[in-house]
Design a protein around this motif. Sequence first.
Motif, PDB file in Angstrom:
ATOM      1  N   VAL A  61       5.389   8.834  -2.303  1.00  0.00           N
ATOM      2  CA  VAL A  61       6.433   8.148  -1.527  1.00  0.00           C
ATOM      3  C   VAL A  61       7.799   8.716  -1.909  1.00  0.00           C
ATOM      4  O   VAL A  61       8.638   8.985  -1.046  1.00  0.00           O
ATOM      5  CB  VAL A  61       6.391   6.617  -1.744  1.00  0.00           C
ATOM      6  N   GLN A  62       8.019   8.945  -3.193  1.00  0.00           N
ATOM      7  CA  GLN A  62       9.277   9.533  -3.651  1.00  0.00           C
ATOM      8  C   GLN A  62       9.501  10.899  -3.024  1.00  0.00           C
ATOM      9  O   GLN A  62      10.588  11.206  -2.541  1.00  0.00           O
ATOM     10  CB  GLN A  62       9.277   9.664  -5.180  1.00  0.00           C
ATOM     11  N   VAL A  67      21.788   9.076  -6.830  1.00  0.00           N
ATOM     12  CA  VAL A  67      21.903  10.193  -7.767  1.00  0.00           C
ATOM     13  C   VAL A  67      20.941   9.993  -8.933  1.00  0.00           C
ATOM     14  O   VAL A  67      20.247  10.920  -9.344  1.00  0.00           O
ATOM     15  CB  VAL A  67      23.361  10.341  -8.261  1.00  0.00           C
ATOM     16  N   THR A  68      20.869   8.779  -9.426  1.00  0.00           N
ATOM     17  CA  THR A  68      19.962   8.483 -10.530  1.00  0.00           C
ATOM     18  C   THR A  68      18.509   8.740 -10.125  1.00  0.00           C
ATOM     19  O   THR A  68      17.741   9.349 -10.873  1.00  0.00           O
ATOM     20  CB  THR A  68      20.125   7.023 -10.992  1.00  0.00           C
ATOM     21  N   GLY A  69      18.152   8.305  -8.913  1.00  0.00           N
ATOM     22  CA  GLY A  69      16.787   8.505  -8.433  1.00  0.00           C
ATOM     23  C   GLY A  69      16.447   9.966  -8.268  1.00  0.00           C
ATOM     24  O   GLY A  69      15.377  10.418  -8.661  1.00  0.00           O
ATOM     25  N   ASP A  81      10.523   4.647  -5.783  1.00  0.00           N
ATOM     26  CA  ASP A  81       9.244   3.999  -5.519  1.00  0.00           C
ATOM     27  C   ASP A  81       8.295   4.235  -6.691  1.00  0.00           C
ATOM     28  O   ASP A  81       8.418   5.231  -7.407  1.00  0.00           O
ATOM     29  CB  ASP A  81       8.631   4.577  -4.228  1.00  0.00           C
ATOM     30  N   SER A  82       7.358   3.341  -6.861  1.00  0.00           N
ATOM     31  CA  SER A  82       6.384   3.483  -7.947  1.00  0.00           C
ATOM     32  C   SER A  82       5.392   4.621  -7.699  1.00  0.00           C
ATOM     33  O   SER A  82       4.733   5.078  -8.633  1.00  0.00           O
ATOM     34  CB  SER A  82       5.618   2.168  -8.131  1.00  0.00           C
ATOM     35  N   ASP A  89       0.848  -1.197   0.000  1.00  0.00           N
ATOM     36  CA  ASP A  89       0.000   0.000   0.000  1.00  0.00           C
ATOM     37  C   ASP A  89       0.886   1.251   0.000  1.00  0.00           C
ATOM     38  O   ASP A  89       1.666   1.469   0.922  1.00  0.00           O
ATOM     39  CB  ASP A  89      -0.882  -0.018   1.248  1.00  0.00           C
ATOM     40  N   GLU A  90       0.733   2.067  -1.018  1.00  0.00           N
ATOM     41  CA  GLU A  90       1.567   3.266  -1.137  1.00  0.00           C
ATOM     42  C   GLU A  90       1.365   4.246   0.011  1.00  0.00           C
ATOM     43  O   GLU A  90       2.300   4.945   0.411  1.00  0.00           O
ATOM     44  CB  GLU A  90       1.379   3.971  -2.491  1.00  0.00           C
TER      45      GLU A  90
END
Length: 118
Positions: free
Chosen positions: A62-63, A92-94, A57-58, A25-26
Motif C-alpha cells: 500500500v505504501q 516528508v516523514t513517511g 500504511d501498515s 484488507d490491505e
Amino acid sequence: FSRGAAVGDAAAVTLLAKRAEKDTDEDVRQAAVKGLSIVATRGDVAVVATLVGRLQDSDGYVQRAAAQSLVSLAPVLDGGCCRQIAAASDAVTGLAALVRDEAHELDTREVAAECLVD
C-alpha cells in the motif's frame, strides 16, 4: 473503476478514498490507492492528502502504491505534488521512512526517494 468511472467522477473518488483509508484488507487499500491515481483528477488536494496518509500504511505494498500514485500526480502540481505537500511533515516523514527502511523493496524506496527529490 478504470472501465466504469470517468476521470473526476466524484462518487468513485469518494468511495476509493474511503476504502484506501479505512478498509481492513490491505489488498483493498492497495487497489483503492491505485484506483485513485486513475480516476481522480490530477492535482486533487484531497486525493493527495489521502495518498500521503497511505505512505504510513501498515502494508508495504500500500505504501509503494501510494508513493507511485503521488509521483504520477506530480506533473500537474506546479513542479510536483511532493513539493506541494512537502510542508506537511507527515508526508516528508513517511517518504523518508520508506527510503530508510531496508525491509521495503528497492523499487519502493527508489520511488519514495524520487518523490522527496521533486
